[in-house]
Design a protein around this motif. Sequence first.
Motif, mmCIF file in Angstrom:
data_model
loop_
_atom_site.group_PDB
_atom_site.id
_atom_site.type_symbol
_atom_site.label_atom_id
_atom_site.label_comp_id
_atom_site.label_asym_id
_atom_site.label_seq_id
_atom_site.Cartn_x
_atom_site.Cartn_y
_atom_site.Cartn_z
ATOM 1 N N THR A 216 3.845 -17.248 -8.120
ATOM 2 C CA THR A 216 4.812 -16.505 -8.923
ATOM 3 C C THR A 216 5.460 -15.422 -8.053
ATOM 4 O OG1 THR A 216 3.117 -14.928 -9.644
ATOM 5 C CG2 THR A 216 3.480 -16.882 -11.036
ATOM 6 N N ALA A 217 6.437 -14.732 -8.615
ATOM 7 C CA ALA A 217 7.087 -13.653 -7.872
ATOM 8 C C ALA A 217 6.103 -12.517 -7.621
ATOM 9 C CB ALA A 217 8.290 -13.135 -8.655
ATOM 10 N N LEU A 218 6.278 -11.831 -6.519
ATOM 11 C CA LEU A 218 5.457 -10.657 -6.228
ATOM 12 C C LEU A 218 5.810 -9.541 -7.198
ATOM 13 C CD1 LEU A 218 5.782 -10.559 -2.342
ATOM 14 C CD2 LEU A 218 3.695 -11.044 -3.617
ATOM 15 N N SER A 219 4.821 -8.754 -7.579
ATOM 16 C CA SER A 219 5.089 -7.590 -8.416
ATOM 17 C C SER A 219 5.417 -6.388 -7.522
ATOM 18 C CB SER A 219 3.866 -7.250 -9.277
ATOM 19 O OG SER A 219 2.805 -6.775 -8.461
ATOM 20 N N ARG A 220 6.043 -5.383 -8.107
ATOM 21 C CA ARG A 220 6.344 -4.159 -7.368
ATOM 22 C C ARG A 220 5.060 -3.532 -6.832
ATOM 23 N NH1 ARG A 220 11.239 -1.497 -9.266
ATOM 24 N NH2 ARG A 220 10.121 0.489 -9.123
ATOM 25 N N ILE A 221 4.002 -3.573 -7.657
ATOM 26 C CA ILE A 221 2.725 -2.973 -7.266
ATOM 27 C C ILE A 221 2.155 -3.675 -6.039
ATOM 28 C CG2 ILE A 221 0.345 -2.523 -7.987
ATOM 29 C CD1 ILE A 221 2.457 -0.772 -9.333
ATOM 30 N N MET A 222 2.294 -4.994 -5.984
ATOM 31 C CA MET A 222 1.797 -5.748 -4.831
ATOM 32 C C MET A 222 2.527 -5.337 -3.545
ATOM 33 S SD MET A 222 1.319 -9.542 -6.498
ATOM 34 C CE MET A 222 0.748 -10.302 -4.981
ATOM 35 N N VAL A 223 3.832 -5.133 -3.656
ATOM 36 C CA VAL A 223 4.604 -4.711 -2.480
ATOM 37 C C VAL A 223 4.176 -3.309 -2.048
ATOM 38 C CG1 VAL A 223 6.910 -4.258 -1.557
ATOM 39 C CG2 VAL A 223 6.562 -6.152 -3.167
ATOM 40 N N PHE A 224 3.994 -2.410 -3.011
ATOM 41 C CA PHE A 224 3.508 -1.061 -2.705
ATOM 42 C C PHE A 224 2.179 -1.144 -1.959
ATOM 43 C CE2 PHE A 224 6.623 0.746 -5.546
ATOM 44 C CZ PHE A 224 6.739 2.066 -5.137
ATOM 45 N N HIS A 225 1.278 -2.000 -2.452
ATOM 46 C CA HIS A 225 -0.058 -2.118 -1.862
ATOM 47 C C HIS A 225 0.016 -2.601 -0.412
ATOM 48 C CE1 HIS A 225 -4.306 -2.954 -1.450
ATOM 49 N NE2 HIS A 225 -4.005 -4.191 -1.070
ATOM 50 N N VAL A 226 0.847 -3.609 -0.174
ATOM 51 C CA VAL A 226 1.001 -4.142 1.179
ATOM 52 C C VAL A 226 1.492 -3.050 2.125
ATOM 53 C CG1 VAL A 226 2.361 -5.726 2.620
ATOM 54 C CG2 VAL A 226 1.359 -6.529 0.470
ATOM 55 N N ILE A 227 2.486 -2.304 1.692
ATOM 56 C CA ILE A 227 3.076 -1.266 2.548
ATOM 57 C C ILE A 227 2.081 -0.144 2.810
ATOM 58 C CG2 ILE A 227 4.817 0.581 2.543
ATOM 59 C CD1 ILE A 227 6.763 -1.463 1.359
ATOM 60 N N LYS A 228 1.361 0.294 1.782
ATOM 61 C CA LYS A 228 0.356 1.341 1.952
ATOM 62 C C LYS A 228 -0.722 0.887 2.937
ATOM 63 C CE LYS A 228 1.679 4.580 -1.042
ATOM 64 N NZ LYS A 228 2.030 5.957 -0.606
ATOM 65 N N GLN A 229 -1.149 -0.353 2.789
ATOM 66 C CA GLN A 229 -2.197 -0.897 3.648
ATOM 67 C C GLN A 229 -1.741 -0.956 5.102
ATOM 68 O OE1 GLN A 229 -3.136 -5.165 3.291
ATOM 69 N NE2 GLN A 229 -5.295 -4.582 3.134
ATOM 70 N N GLN A 230 -0.518 -1.423 5.341
ATOM 71 C CA GLN A 230 -0.021 -1.541 6.710
ATOM 72 C C GLN A 230 0.219 -0.168 7.340
ATOM 73 O OE1 GLN A 230 -0.900 -5.206 6.532
ATOM 74 N NE2 GLN A 230 -0.183 -4.270 8.426
ATOM 75 N N ALA A 231 0.672 0.789 6.547
ATOM 76 C CA ALA A 231 0.868 2.148 7.064
ATOM 77 C C ALA A 231 -0.473 2.738 7.507
ATOM 78 C CB ALA A 231 1.517 3.029 6.002
ATOM 79 N N GLU A 232 -1.496 2.497 6.712
ATOM 80 C CA GLU A 232 -2.839 3.002 7.043
ATOM 81 C C GLU A 232 -3.359 2.333 8.316
ATOM 82 O OE1 GLU A 232 -7.302 3.201 5.037
ATOM 83 O OE2 GLU A 232 -5.539 2.855 3.761
ATOM 84 N N LEU A 233 -3.200 1.009 8.416
ATOM 85 C CA LEU A 233 -3.663 0.287 9.600
ATOM 86 C C LEU A 233 -2.915 0.726 10.862
ATOM 87 C CD1 LEU A 233 -4.002 -3.337 8.136
ATOM 88 C CD2 LEU A 233 -5.864 -1.854 8.922
ATOM 89 N N ALA A 234 -1.639 1.108 10.685
ATOM 90 C CA ALA A 234 -0.828 1.550 11.824
ATOM 91 C C ALA A 234 -1.075 3.023 12.172
ATOM 92 C CB ALA A 234 0.649 1.328 11.527
ATOM 93 N N GLY A 235 -1.915 3.686 11.381
ATOM 94 C CA GLY A 235 -2.231 5.087 11.654
ATOM 95 C C GLY A 235 -1.121 6.046 11.292
ATOM 96 N N ILE A 236 -0.268 5.641 10.363
ATOM 97 C CA ILE A 236 0.861 6.488 9.945
ATOM 98 C C ILE A 236 0.409 7.389 8.795
ATOM 99 C CG2 ILE A 236 3.188 6.480 8.938
ATOM 100 C CD1 ILE A 236 3.603 3.764 10.385
ATOM 101 N N LYS A 237 0.574 8.683 8.962
ATOM 102 C CA LYS A 237 0.102 9.659 7.978
ATOM 103 C C LYS A 237 1.152 10.006 6.925
ATOM 104 C CE LYS A 237 -3.712 9.928 10.310
ATOM 105 N NZ LYS A 237 -4.902 9.197 9.824
ATOM 106 N N LYS A 238 2.354 9.532 7.101
ATOM 107 C CA LYS A 238 3.433 9.825 6.150
ATOM 108 C C LYS A 238 3.167 9.123 4.821
ATOM 109 C CE LYS A 238 6.912 10.223 9.819
ATOM 110 N NZ LYS A 238 8.107 9.617 10.449
ATOM 111 N N ASN A 239 3.787 9.639 3.768
ATOM 112 C CA ASN A 239 3.687 9.001 2.452
ATOM 113 C C ASN A 239 4.706 7.867 2.396
ATOM 114 O OD1 ASN A 239 3.083 8.444 -0.214
ATOM 115 N ND2 ASN A 239 4.399 10.071 -1.020
#
Length: 299
Positions: A216-239
Amino acid sequence: MTRHIDIINKYKAYLQLEKSLSGNSVDAYLTDLDKLLLYVGDENKDYKAIAYEDLQHFVAGLRDLGIHPRSQARIISGIKSFYRYLLLDGYITLDPTELLEAPKIGMKIPEVLTVAEINDMLDTIDLSKAEGQRNRAMLEVLYSCGLRVSELTSLRYSDVYFDEEFIRVEGKGSKQRLVPISQTAIREIRNYLYDRNLVTVKKGFEDTLFLSRRGTALSRIMVFHVIKQQAELAGIKKNVSPHTFRHSFATHLLEGGANLRAIQEMLGHESIVTTEIYTHIDREALRREILEHHPRSKR
């Protein structure tokens, strides 16, 4: 036109000789001034006859794009300097920037990622996972096209014109627009299609580009989760959020010298100070703005 160039050259000499500014500073002043000159040109107005209200509209457009207050302040400072010069040399009798105020630096504006930070987020995606290439393509499209998260999740395969290098986007109020897409993003989508073909697609989602594991289509929450996860893995402290990619897209284009109107057209913006839709810019003009000014088109 010759007189226009002549005044700019005299202003450049004024900055170099009378203000004793460095070459980099002079270039920065002229680049920021060019943004205003493009804007008033699109409004069919004479920059020597514009009013304070015109400048308010221009600054409102910068705010609408999410440009950081420090960048807004720098642009306004450059514009004020130019009109002070015009006043001193007798080109104008009243300074329209006299009451123009720079934004408060403390005002809250969404974070903007650097190109290096975006690359770091993409590089930390684990492509061995089933959703890895999907996430990489998804984030690349967000950044390369400046989409809203809702526009990303509703993007259809049939909306991607691979050969023409455009995507058709349905924005707010079901208004459609064509947005140039970088070759980098197209390559990532093509790579993702191999994985997409392995997903069992649920009825009604056959044309949805970015699919969940359930088909099915991705939900907005799923996209938020992916981005938050990748920012954390990349060591980015920004919101970081999906909107961060949209603001980064606009900021990088503007700082690269792109036409303010073209950016607003690509983002699907209407003026926040009037209900008038911004002047239409043809597809080839949009493509030129992307190719010339977007970091992804320079890789």
